[in-house]
Design an enzyme around this catalytic site. Structure first.
Site, PDB file in Angstrom:
ATOM      1  N   THR A 126       0.847  -1.136  -0.086  1.00 22.77           N
ATOM      2  CA  THR A 126       0.019   0.237   0.160  1.00 22.77           C
ATOM      3  C   THR A 126       0.775   1.202  -0.089  1.00 22.77           C
ATOM      4  O   THR A 126       1.793   1.109   0.438  1.00 22.77           O
ATOM      5  CB  THR A 126      -0.943  -0.020   1.210  1.00 22.77           C
ATOM      6  N   ALA A 134       8.208   1.569   1.485  1.00 22.34           N
ATOM      7  CA  ALA A 134       8.770   1.755   2.776  1.00 22.34           C
ATOM      8  C   ALA A 134       8.683   3.571   3.216  1.00 22.34           C
ATOM      9  O   ALA A 134       8.760   4.041   2.214  1.00 22.34           O
ATOM     10  CB  ALA A 134       9.920   1.306   3.226  1.00 22.34           C
ATOM     11  N   ASP A 135       8.627   3.819   4.460  1.00 23.20           N
ATOM     12  CA  ASP A 135       8.565   5.158   4.634  1.00 23.20           C
ATOM     13  C   ASP A 135       9.861   5.376   5.147  1.00 23.20           C
ATOM     14  O   ASP A 135      10.297   6.565   4.784  1.00 23.20           O
ATOM     15  CB  ASP A 135       7.779   5.642   5.731  1.00 23.20           C
ATOM     16  N   LYS A 159       7.210   1.558   8.481  1.00 24.78           N
ATOM     17  CA  LYS A 159       5.971   1.420   7.519  1.00 24.78           C
ATOM     18  C   LYS A 159       4.731   2.028   8.161  1.00 24.78           C
ATOM     19  O   LYS A 159       4.662   1.776   9.631  1.00 24.78           O
ATOM     20  CB  LYS A 159       5.866   0.226   6.720  1.00 24.78           C
ATOM     21  N   GLY A 160       3.671   2.461   7.549  1.00 26.67           N
ATOM     22  CA  GLY A 160       2.741   2.724   8.056  1.00 26.67           C
ATOM     23  C   GLY A 160       2.000   4.116   7.836  1.00 26.67           C
ATOM     24  O   GLY A 160       0.877   4.666   8.411  1.00 26.67           O
ATOM     25  N   GLU A 183      -0.126  -5.034   6.252  1.00 23.16           N
ATOM     26  CA  GLU A 183       1.243  -5.203   5.418  1.00 23.16           C
ATOM     27  C   GLU A 183       2.171  -5.846   6.191  1.00 23.16           C
ATOM     28  O   GLU A 183       2.870  -6.731   5.723  1.00 23.16           O
ATOM     29  CB  GLU A 183       1.867  -3.594   5.582  1.00 23.16           C
TER      30      GLU A 183
END
Length: 262
Positions: A33, A91-92, A102-103, A111
């Protein structure tokens, strides 16, 4: 058209395009996502339509599921798949050990479940997501709505003893109302600035009542495909200890770009 893409979008695209080459006929694939993962879904959809690729995709959010169906990917649930050959997700943040935050897109719980139910996880990211140490990006924690303010207070109290630089915690909002995940939970974003011991933090945060899961993905990622705005791609394999350099050329009449710009 490709000429209308910003350098960061080009970087995301080449990372997704290169990672799509790891997907083989008959695979069960976890679909991530976020903005970079959306490029991947588009690339796979093109391979399904143009090349006859046959895969079954397990999305990590409702919006990824909608996009996958729109581009022609056969969508199934994780319960139907039972186990996955490969998950590809964004990934952030990621560091040199391929530890991740992540998130940012609000789907960290699905995820993480999907990633850990896979033989292999590949992360796709633009070079701007690489950091020396995790923590500049706020760490998301998915929490249940009941008593979330108490959970928030417990988190902030616990952070006092953690090796972090900041302890500010905010409830993620969707306009004027709290954000809800696909599971009906809230997200608390922890503004830590620097995480000294990610393993300890992950373990401790998940012990707090009300916390469902945290956005630290440790020992999950096998490869990261890093995109650059000039078309360069690096494939870093943490298990083999290798770095492969590649380059993707842009075509002005690429059908994928045309679809995205419609």
């Amino acid at each position: 058209m490709s000429g209308e893409l910003s350098p960061i979008d080009k970087a995301k695209f080449v990372a997704a395009k290169r990672a799509a080459e790891f997907v083989e006929d008959g695979m069960r694939v976890g679909l991530g996502t976020g903005s970079t993962a959306a490029w991947l879904v588009r690339c796979l959809g093109e391979m399904v339509r143009e090349d006859g690729l046959k895969i079954r995709g397990v999305p990590t959010s409702t919006r990824t599921a909608e996009l996958a169906r729109d581009v022609g990917i056969d969508v199934i649930s994780l319960d139907e798949a039972k186990w996955l050959d490969l998950t590809i997700d964004g990934a952030d943040e990621f560091d040199g050990e391929l530890s991740l935050i992540k998130g940012g897109g609000g789907a960290l719980l699905q995820e993480k479940i999907v990633a850990t139910a896979s033989d292999q996880m590949i992360v796709i990211a633009d070079i701007g997501k690489e950091v020396e140490r995790l923590g500049a990006f706020p760490l998301p924690l998915e929490v249940i709505p009941f008593g979330w303010q108490t959970t928030k207070a417990l988190i902030e109290e616990t952070l006092v003893s953690m090796d972090v630089l900041g302890r500010n915690t905010t409830l993620r909002m969707n306009g004027d109302v709290p954000y809800f995940t696909d599971e009906g939970n809230h997200i608390l974003d922890l503004h830590l600035n620097r995480i000294g011991n990610a393993r300890q933090l992950s373990l401790v945060m998940n012990q707090i009542p009300g916390v469902v899961e945290n956005g630290l993905f440790l020992d999950v990622c096998d490869k990261v495909v890093v995109g650059y705005g000039d078309g360069r791609v690096e494939i870093r394999d943490i298990n083999a200890g290798t770095v492969e350099i590649d380059r993707l050329d842009f075509l002005e009449d690429d059908n994928l770009f045309t679809d995205l710009m419609d």
